[in-house]
Design a protein around this motif. Structure first.
Motif, PDB file in Angstrom:
ATOM      1  N   PRO A 184      25.128  66.428  70.399  1.00  0.00           N
ATOM      2  CA  PRO A 184      24.962  67.062  69.086  1.00  0.00           C
ATOM      3  C   PRO A 184      25.578  68.450  69.024  1.00  0.00           C
ATOM      4  O   PRO A 184      25.551  69.197  70.002  1.00  0.00           O
ATOM      5  CB  PRO A 184      23.440  67.123  68.914  1.00  0.00           C
ATOM      6  N   GLU A 193      23.303  73.868  65.453  1.00  0.00           N
ATOM      7  CA  GLU A 193      23.156  73.956  64.001  1.00  0.00           C
ATOM      8  C   GLU A 193      23.206  75.381  63.456  1.00  0.00           C
ATOM      9  O   GLU A 193      23.498  75.586  62.279  1.00  0.00           O
ATOM     10  CB  GLU A 193      21.825  73.313  63.583  1.00  0.00           C
ATOM     11  N   THR A 219      23.845  66.913  62.849  1.00  0.00           N
ATOM     12  CA  THR A 219      22.727  66.574  61.968  1.00  0.00           C
ATOM     13  C   THR A 219      23.058  66.864  60.516  1.00  0.00           C
ATOM     14  O   THR A 219      22.279  66.558  59.626  1.00  0.00           O
ATOM     15  CB  THR A 219      21.482  67.373  62.376  1.00  0.00           C
ATOM     16  N   LEU A 248      27.272  61.679  61.919  1.00  0.00           N
ATOM     17  CA  LEU A 248      25.886  62.138  61.987  1.00  0.00           C
ATOM     18  C   LEU A 248      25.202  61.530  63.207  1.00  0.00           C
ATOM     19  O   LEU A 248      25.453  60.368  63.584  1.00  0.00           O
ATOM     20  CB  LEU A 248      25.141  61.739  60.718  1.00  0.00           C
ATOM     21  N   CYS A 249      24.329  62.325  63.844  1.00  0.00           N
ATOM     22  CA  CYS A 249      23.585  61.847  65.002  1.00  0.00           C
ATOM     23  C   CYS A 249      22.511  60.860  64.539  1.00  0.00           C
ATOM     24  O   CYS A 249      21.866  61.062  63.500  1.00  0.00           O
ATOM     25  CB  CYS A 249      22.921  63.003  65.734  1.00  0.00           C
ATOM     26  N   THR A 301      18.875  59.262  65.391  1.00  0.00           N
ATOM     27  CA  THR A 301      17.688  59.515  66.212  1.00  0.00           C
ATOM     28  C   THR A 301      16.566  58.597  65.757  1.00  0.00           C
ATOM     29  O   THR A 301      16.353  58.379  64.562  1.00  0.00           O
ATOM     30  CB  THR A 301      17.215  60.972  66.067  1.00  0.00           C
ATOM     31  N   ARG A 360      12.478  61.616  68.114  1.00  0.00           N
ATOM     32  CA  ARG A 360      12.122  62.837  67.395  1.00  0.00           C
ATOM     33  C   ARG A 360      10.796  63.395  67.905  1.00  0.00           C
ATOM     34  O   ARG A 360      10.611  64.598  68.058  1.00  0.00           O
ATOM     35  CB  ARG A 360      12.054  62.550  65.896  1.00  0.00           C
TER      36      ARG A 360
END
Length: 765
Positions: A354, A357, A378, A386-387, A389, A394
C-alpha cells in the motif's frame, strides 16, 4: 555614468581626458566601436562598459594603458580576438569579457600577467586549446571559460601546490581527455589545488576515471562533473571532502559499480545528483547521515534493494527522485512525516504494497509512482489500483495500529531528539568551512561594508526601495559577492522595517526565500545611526527586470519562455506555502511583487524584502504596523481589502500572487497606462478568455522556437496560458473568501507545470 540611458557612440575625443583614472559607462545603450584613441588615457585604471551594444574589436591600443587594473566589457557585441597586448599590462588584475562574440584563441600572454586575479571569458565563441600557462599562474584565483568552443585536453596543473585558484569553470565546451592527475613523477594533479572551492567541468567530452586525488581539494564546496563520459567506480576518497555543501553532481556519465558507503561522510551536503549512470547495488544506508540534503537524484541507474530506513533522518529533503531503477519492497511510511517534501518520484521500480496516505502523498501532483505494478492505494487520487482488504484483515490491522502507533511515536520522539543533537553538531562543523557561515560568525563594521561596496558607490547599486538601497558587495578574501541592504533610517518607518525584516528572516529557511547572512547595526563616521543586512547575492536580478527587459535596458536574449515563467511561479507558490502553512506562527509577506522575486544563477526564485511581513497568531496579527502609514504593500499588487483597513491575511498574498501570474503572461504591469476607465489587468485578461488569449500574450512567448513546429508551439503555449490566466483571475478575486487557499494554488500551479512539460515534450520538430 552607469544606467543613464545614454546612447550613440563613445567619442574619440575621450582621448582629451588624459588624466582620467576611472571610466564607468555601464548599463547604457551605447553602440559603435570602442575608440582606439582611448590609449591616450594613460592614467586609466578601470574601464567598465558592461551591458551596452558596443561592436567591433577590442582595441589592441588598450595594451598601452600601463596603469590599467580592471577591464569590464561584459554583455556587448564585441567581435574578433582578444588582443595579446593585454597580457603585457603590468598592473592588470581583472579581465571580464563574458557574453560577447569573441573568437580565436585565448592569448598565452594572459597567463604571464603578474597580478591578474580574475578572468571571465564565459559565453563567447573562443576556440582552440586552453593555454597551459593560464592554469599555472601564481596569481589567478578566478577563471571562467564556460560556454565557448574550446577543445583539446585540460592542461596539467604543474604549479598547483602554489596556486591561489579558488573558482574554475569550464562548462559547455568541447574539452576531451582525462581530468588531470599525477602521472609518474610529474605533479599535474588537480587535487593539488588546495584553495579550490568551486569546480565545474560539466557538459564536455571528458573520459576516464574520476581521479581519487580530487580529495586533495579540501576546501571544495561545489563539484560538477556531469554530462561527460566518465566511467568506473566513484572513488570513495571523494567523500572525504567534508566541505562539500552546495552540491555534488556526477550525473549523465557512465559510472558503474555501487555507491560507496563512505558517502555518509558528506554531512554538509545539500544537493546530490548521481542520476543517468550505470550504478548498481543497494542505496547505502549511510546516505541517511547526510542530514542536510534537500535534493537527491539517483534516477535511471540499476539500483536494487529497498529504500533505506535511514532516510527518516532526511528531515529537510525537498525533492527526491529514485525512478527508473530496480528498487523493491514497500514505500517507507515515514515518508509521510517528511514535511518538507515538494517532489517525490518513485516511478518505474518494483515497489509493492500500500502507498502511504499522509504527508506528500496527499498531493497527487507532487508524487509519481507509476510503473510499479505491485503498488496499491486506499484512495484513487494516485492512480494506482485500490487495495483489497477483508473484514478480518481490517480487524487485525486495528489491533496492530493500537500497539504500533504509540510505539512509533516514542521512536519518533527519540529519533527527533537525537537528530536535533546531530544537526546542531554538524551545523557547527559546517560553519567552519562554508563561506556564508563564516560571514555569519563575523561582526561587520561600517568600514567593512564601506570597502566591500567601493564606498557605497553608485555603480555598486543593484536595487532601491522606500526604506533603503541595495548594493553588490565583495568582501576582501571572499570569493562570492553579497548583497548589502542599507536602510534609510531618516525615512518614516525604516527603523521598524529593519526590525521587522530581522524578525521575519531570523528563523525561516527555505530554498525559495532569500537568506540573511549577517547584519550590521552601528554608527557611521558622522555619528549617525547605521543599519544594514548582508544577504545572498542573486546574480540574475529580479523578476521585474526579466518581465520588462526594455525598461531595464536588458538585451533581447534576456527573455523568459513560458516554461521558465511557470517554474518561477511554482517557486513563488512553494515559498508562500512554506510561509503560510509550515511556519509557526504563519508569516504573511505583505509586499509580494516581481521586484521582490530574486533569481539566482540557476534562475531559482527567492522571495525577498520582508520589511512589511507580519506573523499571525490564531488568525490575527501578532503585532500591528502602526509605524508604517498607509496600506501595506505596493500599488497594483496590494489586496483591495488592505486599502479598507482590513487585517493582514494569507489571502492578501494570494491576491498579489494572482496579479503576478497575469503580469507574467501579458507582460503588462497592473499600473500600466492602458488600464483606465474601469478596465484593469484582471478584466483585460478575462475578456480574452478563452478564444482571444493569443491577443493578450506577451509577444516573446509565441516567438519562433528553433527546431519546433510553430503551430504546435503556439497551441501548447495557449493551452497552458489559459490555465495560468484562470488561476491568476481566481487568486485575484476582489473578495478574500473567493480566493483559493495557498495549498490549492500551489497544487494547481504544479499541475500546470507538469502538463506543460508533457505537452512541450510532444511538440514535434
Amino acid at each position: 555614468m552607469p544606467g543613464n540611458q545614454l546612447n550613440g557612440h563613445i567619442s574619440p575625443d575621450i582621448a582629451q581626458l588624459s588624466r582620467l583614472r576611472y571610466l564607468n559607462l555601464s548599463m547604457n545603450s551605447l553602440d559603435g566601436e570602442i575608440p582606439q584613441t582611448i590609449s591616450s588615457c594613460s592614467h586609466l585604471e578601470t574601464i567598465d562598459l558592461y551591458s551596452n551594444s558596443l561592436q567591433g574589436n577590442i582595441p589592441p591600443s588598450l595594451g598601452q594603458c600601463s596603469a590599467l587594473q580592471t577591464i569590464i566589457l561584459s554583455s556587448n557585441n564585441l567581435q574578433g580576438s582578444i588582443p595579446p597586448e593585454l597580457g603585457l599590462l603590468p598592473n592588470l588584475s581583472a579581465l571580464f569579457f563574458p557574453s560577447n562574440k569573441l573568437t580565436g584563441n585565448i592569448p598565452e600572454l594572459l597567463g604571464s600577467s603578474k597580478y591578474l586575479r580574475w578572468v571571465n571569458l564565459q559565453n563567447n565563441s573562443l576556440s582552440g586549446r586552453i593555454p597551459p600557462i593560464l592554469f599555472n599562474s601564481t596569481s589567478l584565483s578566478y577563471i571562467d571559460l564556460s560556454q565557448n568552443w574550446l577543445s583539446g585536453s585540460i592542461p596539467p596543473f604543474t604549479q598547483a601546490s602554489s596556486s591561489p585558484l579558488q573558482y574554475l569553470k569550464l562548462t559547455e565546451n568541447n574539452l576531451s581527455g582525462v581530468i588531470p592527475h599525477s602521472l609518474g613523477e610529474i605533479p599535474q594533479s588537480i587535487g593539488k589545488l588546495e584553495q579550490l572551492t568551486n569546480l565545474y567541468f560539466e557538459e564536455n567530452d571528458l573520459t576516464g576515471l574520476i581521479p581519487s586525488s580530487l580529495h586533495g581539494c579540501k576546501h571544495l564546496t561545489k563539484l560538477n562533473l556531469s554530462s561527460n563520459n566518465l566511467y568506473g567506480r566513484i572513488p570513495p576518497e571523494l567523500f572525504s571532502i567534508y566541505t562539500l555543501s552546495e552540491g555534488l553532481d556526477l550525473s549523465y556519465n557512465q559510472l558503474t559499480e555501487d555507491i560507496p558507503a563512505e558517502i555518509g561522510r558528506l554531512i554538509n551536503l545539500n544537493s546530490l545528483r548521481l542520476s543517468n549512470n550505470k550504478l548498481s547495488g543497494e542505496i547505502p544506508s549511510t546516505l541517511g547521515e547526510c542530514v542536510l540534503l534537500d535534493s537527491l537524484h539517483l534516477e535511471k541507474n540499476f539500483l536494487q534493494g529497498s529504500i533505506p530506513n535511514s532516510f527518516i533522518n532526511l528531515r529537510g529533503i525537498a525533492e527526491m527522485d529514485l525512478s527508473h531503477n530496480n528498487l523493491s519492497g514497500r514505500i517507507p511510511e515515514f515518508f509521510e512525516s517528511l514535511s518538507s517534501f515538494q517532489f517525490l518520484n518513485l516511478s518505474f521500480n518494483d515497489l509493492e504494497g500500500p502507498v502511504p496516505e499522509g504527508g506528500v502523498f496527499t498531493n497527487s501532483s507532487a508524487v509519481f509512482i507509476q510503473g510499479n505494478r505491485k503498488l496499491c492505494a486506499t484512495s484513487p487520487i494516485l492512480q494506482v489500483p485500490l487495495c483489497s482488504t477483508s473484514p478480518h484483515k481490517r480487524k487485525r490491522t486495528s489491533y496492530i495500529v493500537a500497539i504500533a502507533v504509540p510505539l512509533a511515536i516514542m521512536v519518533d520522539v527519540t529519533l527527533g531528539c537525537a537528530l536535533v543533537i546531530v544537526l546542531k553538531k554538524r551545523n557547527q562543523a559546517k560553519q567552519l568551512t562554508d563561506q556564508s557561515a563564516r560571514l555569519m560568525l563575523k561582526n561587520f563594521s561600517y568600514t567593512d561594508l564601506f570597502k566591500a561596496t567601493d564606498g557605497f558607490s553608485a555603480d555598486s547599486v543593484v536595487g532601491s526601495g522606500t526604506f533603503g538601497m541595495v548594493y553588490k558587495g565583495q568582501f576582501e578574501f571572499e570569493l562570492c559577492p553579497v548583497a548589502i541592504k542599507v536602510f534609510r533610517l531618516q525615512q518614516l518607518g525604516a527603523p521598524s522595517n529593519f526590525l521587522s525584516e530581522c524578525e521575519a528572516l531570523r528563523n525561516i529557511r527555505h530554498r525559495n526565500l532569500i537568506r540573511v547572512i549577517s547584519l550590521c547595526s552601528t554608527f557611521d563616521p558622522t555619528g549617525s545611526e547605521f543599519k544594514a543586512l548582508i544577504l545572498e547575492y542573486m546574480s540574475n536580478g529580479n523578476l521585474e527586470g526579466w518581465l520588462h527587459p526594455k525598461m531595464f535596458r536588458q538585451t533581447a536574449e534576456k527573455s523568459l519562455g513560458l516554461g521558465s515563467r511557470i517554474t518561477i511561479a511554482v517557486d513563488i507558490a512553494a515559498a508562500l506555502d512554506y510561509l503560510h502553512n509550515r511556519c509557526t506562527p504563519p508569516l504573511v509577506h505583505c509586499d509580494l511583487k516581481p521586484s521582490n522575486v530574486l533569481l539566482d544563477a540557476e534562475m531559482v526564485a527567492h522571495l525577498s524584502d520582508f520589511g512589511l511581513a507580519k506573523f499571525l497568531s490564531n488568525g490575527s496579527e501578532l503585532f500591528n504596523s502602526s509605524s508604517i502609514a498607509g496600506p501595506r504593500g505596493s500599488i497594483g499588487y496590494i489586496a483591495p481589502e488592505y486599502g479598507m483597513g482590513s487585517k493582514v491575511s494569507v489571502e492578501g498574498d494570494i491576491y498579489s500572487f494572482g496579479i503576478i501570474l497575469l503580469e507574467m503572461i501579458t507582460g503588462k504591469r497592473p499600473t500600466d497606462e492602458m488600464f483606465k476607465d474601469g478596465i484593469n489587468l484582471q478584466s483585460f485578461v478575462e475578456l480574452s478568455l478563452p478564444n482571444k488569449i493569443n491577443e493578450i500574450l506577451e509577444p516573446s512567448l509565441t516567438a519562433y522556437h528553433e527546431g519546433k513546429d510553430i503551430d504546435q508551439v503556439v497551441d501548447t503555449i495557449q493551452s497552458c496560458a489559459i490555465q495560468l490566466a484562470n488561476l491568476g483571475l481566481v487568486c485575484s478575486e476582489m473578495s478574500p473568501k473567493d480566493r483559493p487557499t495557498t495549498e490549492d494554488a500551489y497544487a494547481e500551479i504544479i499541475a500546470i507545470k507538469e502538463e506543460f512539460s508533457v505537452l512541450w515534450n510532444r511538440v514535434g520538430s
